[in-house]
Each structure stands twice: as C-alpha cells, then as structure tokens.
Design a protein around this motif. Structure first.
Motif, PDB file in Angstrom:
ATOM      1  N   ILE A  25       0.845  -1.200   0.000  1.00  0.00           N
ATOM      2  CA  ILE A  25       0.000   0.000   0.000  1.00  0.00           C
ATOM      3  C   ILE A  25       0.876   1.244   0.000  1.00  0.00           C
ATOM      4  CG2 ILE A  25      -1.918   1.193   1.137  1.00  0.00           C
ATOM      5  CD1 ILE A  25      -2.499  -1.472   2.590  1.00  0.00           C
ATOM      6  N   HIS A  26       0.550   2.150  -0.914  1.00  0.00           N
ATOM      7  CA  HIS A  26       1.300   3.407  -1.029  1.00  0.00           C
ATOM      8  C   HIS A  26       0.348   4.542  -0.650  1.00  0.00           C
ATOM      9  CE1 HIS A  26       2.959   6.868  -3.441  1.00  0.00           C
ATOM     10  NE2 HIS A  26       3.992   6.510  -2.714  1.00  0.00           N
ATOM     11  N   PHE A  27       0.749   5.347   0.336  1.00  0.00           N
ATOM     12  CA  PHE A  27      -0.067   6.455   0.822  1.00  0.00           C
ATOM     13  C   PHE A  27       0.568   7.779   0.403  1.00  0.00           C
ATOM     14  CE2 PHE A  27      -0.387   2.929   3.744  1.00  0.00           C
ATOM     15  CZ  PHE A  27      -1.720   2.886   4.158  1.00  0.00           C
ATOM     16  N   VAL A  28      -0.268   8.731   0.011  1.00  0.00           N
ATOM     17  CA  VAL A  28       0.204  10.104  -0.192  1.00  0.00           C
ATOM     18  C   VAL A  28      -0.667  11.001   0.690  1.00  0.00           C
ATOM     19  CG1 VAL A  28       0.628  11.990  -1.802  1.00  0.00           C
ATOM     20  CG2 VAL A  28       0.910   9.627  -2.582  1.00  0.00           C
ATOM     21  N   PHE A  29      -0.020  11.694   1.639  1.00  0.00           N
ATOM     22  CA  PHE A  29      -0.747  12.560   2.565  1.00  0.00           C
ATOM     23  C   PHE A  29      -0.871  13.961   1.970  1.00  0.00           C
ATOM     24  CE2 PHE A  29       1.261   9.222   5.165  1.00  0.00           C
ATOM     25  CZ  PHE A  29       0.116   8.706   5.770  1.00  0.00           C
ATOM     26  N   PRO A  30      -1.826  14.760   2.472  1.00  0.00           N
ATOM     27  CA  PRO A  30      -2.049  16.095   1.908  1.00  0.00           C
ATOM     28  C   PRO A  30      -0.805  16.981   1.824  1.00  0.00           C
ATOM     29  CG  PRO A  30      -3.836  15.527   3.395  1.00  0.00           C
ATOM     30  CD  PRO A  30      -2.814  14.434   3.525  1.00  0.00           C
ATOM     31  N   ASP A  31       0.162  16.796   2.750  1.00  0.00           N
ATOM     32  CA  ASP A  31       1.372  17.640   2.722  1.00  0.00           C
ATOM     33  C   ASP A  31       2.422  17.124   1.729  1.00  0.00           C
ATOM     34  OD1 ASP A  31       2.345  15.387   3.982  1.00  0.00           O
ATOM     35  OD2 ASP A  31       3.121  16.421   5.751  1.00  0.00           O
ATOM     36  N   GLY A  32       2.074  16.059   0.979  1.00  0.00           N
ATOM     37  CA  GLY A  32       3.007  15.531  -0.017  1.00  0.00           C
ATOM     38  C   GLY A  32       3.899  14.415   0.503  1.00  0.00           C
ATOM     39  N   THR A  33       3.851  14.171   1.822  1.00  0.00           N
ATOM     40  CA  THR A  33       4.636  13.065   2.390  1.00  0.00           C
ATOM     41  C   THR A  33       4.073  11.739   1.887  1.00  0.00           C
ATOM     42  OG1 THR A  33       5.057  14.359   4.387  1.00  0.00           O
ATOM     43  CG2 THR A  33       5.405  12.002   4.563  1.00  0.00           C
ATOM     44  N   GLU A  34       4.983  10.802   1.586  1.00  0.00           N
ATOM     45  CA  GLU A  34       4.553   9.477   1.132  1.00  0.00           C
ATOM     46  C   GLU A  34       4.938   8.422   2.161  1.00  0.00           C
ATOM     47  OE1 GLU A  34       5.637   8.703  -3.188  1.00  0.00           O
ATOM     48  OE2 GLU A  34       6.783  10.525  -2.749  1.00  0.00           O
ATOM     49  N   MET A  35       4.100   7.383   2.257  1.00  0.00           N
ATOM     50  CA  MET A  35       4.426   6.233   3.102  1.00  0.00           C
ATOM     51  C   MET A  35       4.101   4.977   2.307  1.00  0.00           C
ATOM     52  SD  MET A  35       2.991   5.177   6.912  1.00  0.00           S
ATOM     53  CE  MET A  35       1.370   4.564   6.427  1.00  0.00           C
ATOM     54  N   ALA A  36       4.996   4.006   2.341  1.00  0.00           N
ATOM     55  CA  ALA A  36       4.752   2.738   1.649  1.00  0.00           C
ATOM     56  C   ALA A  36       4.856   1.613   2.669  1.00  0.00           C
ATOM     57  CB  ALA A  36       5.768   2.540   0.531  1.00  0.00           C
ATOM     58  N   GLU A  37       3.844   0.750   2.701  1.00  0.00           N
ATOM     59  CA  GLU A  37       3.837  -0.372   3.643  1.00  0.00           C
ATOM     60  C   GLU A  37       3.661  -1.684   2.879  1.00  0.00           C
ATOM     61  OE1 GLU A  37       2.036   1.401   7.774  1.00  0.00           O
ATOM     62  OE2 GLU A  37       0.595   0.517   6.392  1.00  0.00           O
ATOM     63  N   GLU A  38       4.217  -2.735   3.452  1.00  0.00           N
ATOM     64  CA  GLU A  38       4.009  -4.086   2.906  1.00  0.00           C
ATOM     65  C   GLU A  38       3.595  -4.997   4.052  1.00  0.00           C
ATOM     66  OE1 GLU A  38       7.164  -5.728   0.561  1.00  0.00           O
ATOM     67  OE2 GLU A  38       7.510  -3.841  -0.523  1.00  0.00           O
ATOM     68  N   TYR A  39       2.518  -5.773   3.819  1.00  0.00           N
ATOM     69  CA  TYR A  39       2.013  -6.707   4.819  1.00  0.00           C
ATOM     70  C   TYR A  39       2.027  -8.121   4.258  1.00  0.00           C
ATOM     71  CZ  TYR A  39       0.242  -2.716   7.487  1.00  0.00           C
ATOM     72  OH  TYR A  39       0.137  -1.558   8.209  1.00  0.00           O
ATOM     73  N   ASP A  40       2.356  -9.090   5.110  1.00  0.00           N
ATOM     74  CA  ASP A  40       2.276 -10.492   4.717  1.00  0.00           C
ATOM     75  C   ASP A  40       0.795 -10.853   4.571  1.00  0.00           C
ATOM     76  OD1 ASP A  40       1.934 -13.437   5.248  1.00  0.00           O
ATOM     77  OD2 ASP A  40       4.112 -13.355   5.295  1.00  0.00           O
TER      78      ASP A  40
END
Length: 201
Positions: A25-40
């Motif tokens: 899952i790739h997240f883009v927050f309103p301030d432009g920060t990105e977070m990428a997570e991987e789950y089993d």
C-alpha cells in the motif's frame, strides 16, 4: 491519539497491489509526504514501512527512509565513496504480531554487556554497552503517533548469533489500532501485480 492516526490513513490517497504474497500500500498525505507499507498476506504482519518527505524546491526526489524492515544496499562503491565495513553493527526493525522488535547484528558481546533502557520523558530507548563499543538512541514512532507512554516493563532483550534482539510488547491500544487498520485495508480493492487506486469497495 490512535484514532487520529487511523483518520489520517483514511484520508490519504492510497494505491495498493497484491504481489509476491504481500499486500503493498502506497499512501500520499495532503502535505506531499509518502508512506509505503508491505504486509504479509497470510499473517497480516507488517513487513516494511518506509517514508519519503516531500522534496524541497530545487532538490531531486528525496530518499526513502525505512521505519520497519531494511533497505537492501547493493555492495558497490558509489558516489558517496567508501562502503561501511560489513562488520559494523546493523540496526533494523522487524515487528511480530504482539511486539515491536529491533535486531542489531554484528554485536558479539555477551548479553550482560548491554544496558537497554526506556527514557519516558524523551520517548526513546537507549542501548549502550559496558565496554563503550556501542551506543544508540531510537524512538518508537507508532507509540508517538498514538501518544502512548513508554514503559520499561514492556522491554526485554535477548542475544543470539552475534545479534542483540530488543523486544517491546505492544500495548492493547496499539493492538486494537492495528486491528482497525487491517479492517480498513480489507475494504480496499487491490490489483494483482498492478497498481490501482484504493477506493473502498
């Protein structure tokens, strides 16, 4: 508060895919920060979480910073010059279902050498050795986001195969929050081996 973090995840722009037995899952927050997570996919356990801050004007895209998991760095000389020695301690976080866990590889000293303490005021964990060979301070970002206090009694250590293993038991609030986040993820449509906007189904 934990609920504030869940709301932030809900409002982020999300893209997700199923690949190699993982939900990515790739997240883009309103301030432009990105977070990428991987789950089993089988266990729903978090395998990796990395962040990329919005690059400042005139700067090339900023690098991903790993919060959970570790970056596999190719073993070659790059523009930054010399490689770190393969014998240097390597610090990485790898959680379990019930605990936050960190492994520090290449620490050969016996377990009684290590002093691992919680600093509740500064919200950090400190690792030091009686032989003055290693020192590190680090936070638990999940606990910060949920605004939960750090407690010494939740902490335990083990040592095996030249690796110091630091375990912090997740409080019930974190377990509940993770359960709620997984429920949200189940609502998302995910592409198999391809990106798709994660609109709740």
């Amino acid at each position: 508060m934990a609920s504030a973090w869940i709301e932030k995840l809900k409002t982020a722009q999300k893209t997700c895919m199923i690949q190699d037995g993982r939900r990515k899952i790739h997240f883009v927050f309103p301030d432009g920060t990105e977070m990428a997570e991987e789950y089993d996919l089988k266990t729903s356990e978090l395998v990796s979480r990395k962040w990329r801050r919005k690059a400042t004007l005139g700067v090339k895209e900023s690098k991903w910073e790993f919060e959970v998991g570790e970056q596999l760095v190719p073993r070659n000389l790059d523009s930054e010059g010399l490689l770190e020695s393969a014998a240097n301690p390597i610090f990485a976080r790898k959680d379990t279902a019930l605990s936050f866990q960190w492994r520090i590889r290449n620490l050969p000293y016996p377990i009684e050498t290590y002093n691992v303490t919680v600093d509740p005021e500064n919200r950090t964990i400190t690792v030091s050795t009686t032989n003055k060979k290693y020192f590190k301070k680090f936070p638990i970002p999940d606990m910060d986001r949920a605004q939960l206090p750090l407690e010494q009694k939740a902490l335990s250590i083990a040592h095996a195969n030249n690796t110091l293993i630091i375990t912090y038991k997740k409080p019930k609030e974190i377990l509940q929050m993770e359960k709620e986040i997984q429920e949200e993820f189940k609502k998302l449509k995910a592409a198999k081996d391809g990106d798709v906007d994660c609109t709740p189904s």
